[in-house]
Design a protein around this motif. Structure first.
Motif, short mmCIF file in Angstrom:
data_model
loop_
_atom_site.label_atom_id
_atom_site.label_comp_id
_atom_site.label_asym_id
_atom_site.label_seq_id
_atom_site.Cartn_x
_atom_site.Cartn_y
_atom_site.Cartn_z
N LEU A 107 0.94 -1.19 0.01
CA LEU A 107 0.00 -0.11 -0.03
C LEU A 107 1.06 1.47 -0.03
N GLY A 111 1.47 3.25 -3.07
CA GLY A 111 0.42 4.49 -2.93
C GLY A 111 1.32 5.94 -3.14
N LEU A 149 -5.18 3.61 -2.77
CA LEU A 149 -4.20 2.76 -1.81
C LEU A 149 -3.82 3.61 -0.45
#
Length: 180
Positions: A107, A111, A149
């Motif tokens: 993530l 992200g 995310l």
């Protein structure tokens, strides 16, 4: 083709595995060299020897993780097929990428935008998937995908992020993608 594949028992391989775990779950700024070295059971000198810096290790790991992501997303575009439309293919790719990032706990590393002034390969891939290719659209879609995310990393439910990405298709039918 890749020149080197990390071997988990080597110091370099253990550093890569530790970095994938730490940078996937936490922002770059929060991860320390000492933590990475301890998780890999090496000295901080080994990190500097193999990667030059924490940023060098991060860049190496991010490149690897991003290549795995893009392989999956490009496969989703190809698998969706021309009959479904390019909007559906782009949405499918974004959903496949989201599921991959969540499943692998990437993530944070995915992200964040790519470090430095290099190319944004995610934005480029999404732009190429539009018909005709639309660089600004790729940038916007990549930012939306990364925001999903980041929201999950902050506590949002993955199902809600999936629904938000799926809704993008409703606002960008194929005719609008062609107009861009």
């Amino acid at each position: 083709m890749r020149e080197w594949i990390p071997v988990s028992t080597s110091p370099k391989g253990r550093l890569v595995l530790a970095a994938v775990k730490e940078f996937g779950a936490r922002p770059f700024e929060e991860v320390t060299v000492a933590e990475l070295a301890a998780a890999a059971e090496v000295t901080t000198g080994a990190l500097y020897h193999h990667f030059g810096s924490k940023l060098g290790l991060y860049a190496f790991v991010r490149d690897d993780v991003e290549r795995r992501l893009l392989d999956r997303m490009e496969g989703a575009v190809a698998a969706t097929g021309a009959g479904a439309g390019r909007s559906a293919a782009v949405t499918s790719a974004m959903l496949v990428g989201l599921d991959f990032a969540v499943r692998e706990n990437f993530l944070r590393i995915l992200g964040d935008p790519p470090p430095g002034a290099g190319p944004d390969r995610l934005a480029e891939m999404l732009a190429r998937s539009a018909v005709p290719p639309a660089p600004l659209l790729g940038t916007v879609l990549a930012a939306a995908w990364r925001a999903a995310l980041t929201a999950i990393a902050g506590g949002a439910r993955p199902e809600d992020a999936r629904a938000a990405i799926a809704a993008l298709r409703l606002h960008a039918p194929d005719d609008e993608l062609r107009a861009l």
